[in-house]
Design an enzyme around this catalytic site. Structure first.
Site, PDB file in Angstrom:
ATOM      1  N   ASP A 187       0.950  -0.876   0.090  1.00  0.00           N
ATOM      2  CA  ASP A 187      -0.269   0.125  -0.096  1.00  0.00           C
ATOM      3  C   ASP A 187       0.560   0.949   0.222  1.00  0.00           C
ATOM      4  O   ASP A 187       1.670   1.109  -0.185  1.00  0.00           O
ATOM      5  CB  ASP A 187      -0.937   0.198   1.315  1.00  0.00           C
ATOM      6  CG  ASP A 187      -0.323  -0.095   2.677  1.00  0.00           C
ATOM      7  OD1 ASP A 187       0.516  -1.279   2.168  1.00  0.00           O
ATOM      8  OD2 ASP A 187      -0.759   0.015   3.628  1.00  0.00           O
ATOM      9  N   GLU A 195      -0.559  -2.356   5.138  1.00  0.00           N
ATOM     10  CA  GLU A 195       0.321  -2.198   6.310  1.00  0.00           C
ATOM     11  C   GLU A 195       0.350  -1.092   6.515  1.00  0.00           C
ATOM     12  O   GLU A 195       0.734  -0.760   8.077  1.00  0.00           O
ATOM     13  CB  GLU A 195       1.665  -2.280   5.347  1.00  0.00           C
ATOM     14  CG  GLU A 195       3.114  -2.682   7.041  1.00  0.00           C
ATOM     15  CD  GLU A 195       3.106  -1.282   7.264  1.00  0.00           C
ATOM     16  OE1 GLU A 195       3.383  -1.749   8.050  1.00  0.00           O
ATOM     17  OE2 GLU A 195       3.256  -0.390   6.971  1.00  0.00           O
TER      18      GLU A 195
HETATM   19 NI    NI Z   1       6.562   1.000   5.326  1.00  0.00          NI
END
Ligand code: NI
Length: 398
Positions: free
Chosen positions: A85, A143
């Site tokens: 991401d 994440e």
């Molecule tokens: Ni990172």
């Protein structure tokens, strides 16, 4: 194949792959997507993995991808993880592969992580008949955004039967060419909080008629900083940052009735993390009561700290010492940033390593999450090498 033949073949394939690695990273860089919205990114990854013979590819969640490589021989199972991401940042780099999405940018190196793990899958798949055991390639969504994608991946049972998990993070504070290894703690638990100070508004010329929440919040901030500087053992890492404060502000002559604040707390030790919310609340309540103000306080637990497994680290350090050599390896100190890789480490021993990606001579010095963040792309081939060597070493092939 002999071990020396495998090592030579790996090196040749890694170098052959260098251009593709950079091109893949640039395509991903141009097309960033935010956490939980990695639709095109995961599609791109899924399609690329489908083209690799001997992988079985699936989607554990809507925007994540899993590829499983079953080796020709019996052995252990290792999982490798890349995040995918981007961040809500407007890119300010003047580069020909600049982000095409306004306000969204790969400013943490996850674009490079995808490219490296795709290439690793491609190269490792070519050794399929030699592989002792199984390698699972996890392309994880979200994440950067709590509660994070790792937890969902684990819940889908992706780690079932896995003996170890490994990931690399491109790391600009470390110079390109270096591989950063830490035993034990590597990244902190990032928790968030919101505080509202409830005062009594009124005319700024008659403060005695009010309870000024701006003054109270100033005292609260000072008090909270004392928890870190005066009441915490300096050898037990603790960060407390107020990152937002808002109250009134619409007129010169009005004392507002309320101030809202937010911030983050970073810790490593379980005990410290457990005690901090109550200690903070005691400080907030004490200050507010002295001024006759009220308050609300919310504390939200974020990711667990990333604590690398000691024996796993010993094993991979040994592999890397034998292959890339001692000069490249650097012991790194823990950092107070967070990473949801910790969700995997709750279930399976493993480690997260830093791949040096900074280069002062090339001006690649801006920190992660900065609008002019970039990596030295020379780091990609190093990360790829580390992923492959570590995998083969863990599966006792080299
Ligand atoms: Ni990172």
């Amino acid at each position: 194949m002999l071990k020396s033949e495998i090592l030579a073949a790996i090196e040749e394939m890694v170098l052959q792959n260098q251009n593709e690695l950079i091109q893949t990273r640039r395509v991903i860089h141009q097309n960033p997507e935010l956490s939980f919205k990695e639709i095109q990114t995961s599609e791109r990854i899924y399609n690329a993995l489908q083209e690799i013979p001997s992988l079985s590819v699936s989607r554990p969640t809507e925007t994540s991808v899993l590829a499983v490589l079953k080796g020709g021989k019996e052995g252990k199972a290792l999982a490798l993880r890349s995040d995918m991401d981007a961040l809500a940042i407007q890119e300010e780099n003047q580069i020909d592969y600049q982000s095409l999405q306004p306000g969204v940018m790969h400013a943490c190196g996850h674009d490079g992580h995808i490219a490296m793990l795709l290439s690793a899958a491609k190269i490792l798949a070519r050794f399929q008949s030699e592989i002792k055991g199984e390698i699972r390639f996890i392309f994880q969504h979200a994440e950067e955004y709590h509660p994070g994608g790792a937890r969902e991946i684990v819940r889908q049972g992706v780690l079932k039967g896995v003996d170890g998990i490994f990931a690399v993070h491109l790391w600009v504070p470390l110079s390109v060419g270096k591989i950063g290894i830490a035993r034990g703690p590597l990244m902190a638990a990032p928790d968030n909080f919101d505080i509202t100070i409830l005062g009594k508004g009124g005319h700024a010329a008659m403060p005695q008629e009010t309870i000024d929440p701006i003054l109270v919040s100033a005292q609260v901030i000072t008090g909270l900083q004392a928890l870190v500087s005066r009441m915490n053992n300096p050898l037990d890492p603790l960060v407390l940052s107020i990152t937002g404060i808002h109250g009134g502000g619409t007129a010169y002559n009005v004392i507002p009735s309320q101030v809202d604040m937010k911030g983050t707390v970073r810790t490593f030790s379980r005990e410290k993390r457990r005690e901090i919310p109550a200690v903070m609340e005691k400080m907030i309540a004490g200050v507010c009561s002295a001024y006759g103000a009220g308050y609300t306080f919310q504390y939200e637990l974020g990711y667990d700290p990333v604590i690398n497994d000691d024996s796993f680290v010993s094993k991979i350090s040994d592999i890397l010492l034998r292959t890339v050599g001692a000069d490249a390896l650097e012991t790194v100190s823990p950092v107070m940033g967070g990473e949801d890789f910790s969700a995997y480490l709750q279930d399976v021993p493993g480690a997260l390593l830093f791949i040096g990606a900074g280069n002062a001579e090339k001006g690649i010095v801006n920190p992660h999450h900065h609008p002019r963040f970039n990596i030295d792309e020379e780091s990609l081939v190093i990360g790829l090498r580390v992923l492959i060597l570590t995998s083969m070493g863990f599966l006792d092939m080299i």
